[in-house]
Design a protein around this motif. Structure first.
Motif, PDB file in Angstrom:
ATOM      1  N   LYS A   1       0.843  -1.039  -0.113  1.00 17.34           N
ATOM      2  CA  LYS A   1      -0.130   0.083  -0.013  1.00 17.34           C
ATOM      3  C   LYS A   1       0.837   1.214   0.025  1.00 17.34           C
ATOM      4  N   ARG A   2       1.854   1.334   0.627  1.00 16.88           N
ATOM      5  CA  ARG A   2       2.820   2.590   0.696  1.00 16.88           C
ATOM      6  C   ARG A   2       3.638   2.671  -0.375  1.00 16.88           C
ATOM      7  N   LEU A   3       3.939   1.389  -1.072  1.00 13.17           N
ATOM      8  CA  LEU A   3       4.568   1.597  -2.632  1.00 13.17           C
ATOM      9  C   LEU A   3       3.562   2.206  -3.323  1.00 13.17           C
ATOM     10  N   LEU A   4       2.598   1.530  -3.519  1.00 12.57           N
ATOM     11  CA  LEU A   4       1.349   2.156  -4.534  1.00 12.57           C
ATOM     12  C   LEU A   4       0.998   3.742  -4.349  1.00 12.57           C
ATOM     13  N   LYS A   5       1.114   4.235  -2.899  1.00 16.42           N
ATOM     14  CA  LYS A   5       0.847   5.463  -2.556  1.00 16.42           C
ATOM     15  C   LYS A   5       1.995   6.576  -3.048  1.00 16.42           C
ATOM     16  N   SER A   6       3.183   5.732  -2.735  1.00 13.71           N
ATOM     17  CA  SER A   6       4.194   6.859  -2.953  1.00 13.71           C
ATOM     18  C   SER A   6       4.518   6.710  -4.769  1.00 13.71           C
ATOM     19  N   LEU A   7       4.470   5.522  -5.388  1.00 10.70           N
ATOM     20  CA  LEU A   7       4.433   5.755  -6.739  1.00 10.70           C
ATOM     21  C   LEU A   7       3.286   6.750  -7.394  1.00 10.70           C
ATOM     22  N   LEU A   8       2.067   6.533  -6.884  1.00  9.27           N
ATOM     23  CA  LEU A   8       1.148   7.472  -7.474  1.00  9.27           C
ATOM     24  C   LEU A   8       1.584   9.110  -7.196  1.00  9.27           C
ATOM     25  N   THR A   9       1.993   9.166  -5.955  1.00 10.42           N
ATOM     26  CA  THR A   9       2.297  10.546  -5.722  1.00 10.42           C
ATOM     27  C   THR A   9       3.452  10.997  -6.684  1.00 10.42           C
ATOM     28  N   ALA A  10       4.460  10.201  -7.011  1.00 10.36           N
ATOM     29  CA  ALA A  10       5.665  10.455  -7.724  1.00 10.36           C
ATOM     30  C   ALA A  10       4.967  10.666  -9.355  1.00 10.36           C
ATOM     31  N   GLY A  11       3.962   9.943  -9.435  1.00 10.96           N
ATOM     32  CA  GLY A  11       3.352  10.081 -10.935  1.00 10.96           C
ATOM     33  C   GLY A  11       2.914  11.273 -11.012  1.00 10.96           C
ATOM     34  N   ILE A  12       1.999  11.789  -9.919  1.00 12.80           N
ATOM     35  CA  ILE A  12       1.287  13.108  -9.916  1.00 12.80           C
ATOM     36  C   ILE A  12       2.338  14.240 -10.202  1.00 12.80           C
ATOM     37  N   VAL A  13       3.483  14.146  -9.422  1.00  9.19           N
ATOM     38  CA  VAL A  13       4.538  15.153  -9.320  1.00  9.19           C
ATOM     39  C   VAL A  13       5.172  15.213 -10.757  1.00  9.19           C
ATOM     40  N   LEU A  14       5.541  13.972 -11.562  1.00 12.28           N
ATOM     41  CA  LEU A  14       6.169  13.897 -12.600  1.00 12.28           C
ATOM     42  C   LEU A  14       5.075  14.663 -13.889  1.00 12.28           C
ATOM     43  N   ALA A  15       3.629  14.064 -13.759  1.00 14.88           N
ATOM     44  CA  ALA A  15       2.862  14.584 -14.690  1.00 14.88           C
ATOM     45  C   ALA A  15       2.814  16.221 -14.606  1.00 14.88           C
ATOM     46  N   ALA A  16       2.795  16.889 -13.393  1.00  9.95           N
ATOM     47  CA  ALA A  16       2.780  18.151 -13.149  1.00  9.95           C
ATOM     48  C   ALA A  16       4.133  18.763 -13.819  1.00  9.95           C
ATOM     49  N   GLY A  17       5.201  18.178 -13.612  1.00  8.15           N
ATOM     50  CA  GLY A  17       6.299  18.717 -14.092  1.00  8.15           C
ATOM     51  C   GLY A  17       6.669  18.619 -15.644  1.00  8.15           C
ATOM     52  N   LEU A  18       6.088  17.686 -16.174  1.00  8.59           N
ATOM     53  CA  LEU A  18       5.995  17.388 -17.795  1.00  8.59           C
ATOM     54  C   LEU A  18       4.933  18.296 -18.279  1.00  8.59           C
ATOM     55  N   GLY A  19       3.768  18.597 -17.687  1.00 10.26           N
ATOM     56  CA  GLY A  19       2.872  19.572 -18.005  1.00 10.26           C
ATOM     57  C   GLY A  19       3.468  21.003 -18.037  1.00 10.26           C
ATOM     58  N   TYR A  20       4.200  21.211 -17.220  1.00  8.41           N
ATOM     59  CA  TYR A  20       4.629  22.445 -16.889  1.00  8.41           C
ATOM     60  C   TYR A  20       5.879  22.783 -18.130  1.00  8.41           C
ATOM     61  N   TYR A  21       6.629  21.689 -18.440  1.00 13.80           N
ATOM     62  CA  TYR A  21       7.379  21.668 -19.628  1.00 13.80           C
ATOM     63  C   TYR A  21       6.916  22.077 -20.842  1.00 13.80           C
ATOM     64  N   ALA A  22       5.734  21.149 -20.980  1.00 14.89           N
ATOM     65  CA  ALA A  22       5.095  21.266 -22.244  1.00 14.89           C
ATOM     66  C   ALA A  22       4.501  22.666 -22.434  1.00 14.89           C
ATOM     67  N   PHE A  23       3.910  23.128 -21.208  1.00 11.96           N
ATOM     68  CA  PHE A  23       3.399  24.592 -21.356  1.00 11.96           C
ATOM     69  C   PHE A  23       4.468  25.552 -21.708  1.00 11.96           C
TER      70      PHE A  23
END
Length: 130
Positions: free
Chosen positions: A3-25
């Protein structure tokens, strides 16, 4: 642990998506978040050039990344290693333990950032400016 692994991977995925979205913007519009310290004072803060550094890293242009913010280029790998260790502790135990050395270490990093911010605004060290 799963559960901790899934939670932390989800958080990392959200941060990565936000960063890539900012890069694309930035790539699409040419607009980025300005440094308000720089806008108000005309001086470069220790974080000025961080967005350009990240963009250069995504393009594997290490020289430009280093020129954009040399201090962050030096400390980010160290912070990533420390973060990986904390992540491993969290996955294993559900919590992290702060070592005796950590607080002084982070104070030294903060002092280094302040010194870097001061130096990059002096004419003799203008090569540190982004």
């Amino acid at each position: 642990m799963k559960k901790r692994l899934l939670k932390s991977l989800l958080t990392a995925g959200i941060v990565l998506a936000a960063g890539l979205g900012y890069y694309a913007f930035i790539k699409l519009t040419g607009l980025g978040i300005p440094c308000f310290f720089n806008l108000i004072t005309g001086l470069h803060c220790p974080g000025c050039g961080a967005s350009r550094m990240c963009i250069a890293l995504l393009q594997l242009d290490f020289a430009t990344a280093f020129q954009s913010n040399a201090y962050l280029m030096v400390i980010v790998p160290v912070l990533l290693a420390l973060g990986a260790g904390k992540w491993a502790q969290y996955l294993k135990n559900g919590r992290t333990v702060t070592g005796r050395w950590e607080t002084p270490f982070y104070i030294v990093l903060l002092a280094g950032a302040l010194i870097f911010g001061l130096l990059r605004n002096l004419p003799a060290f203008s090569f540190l400016a982004p």
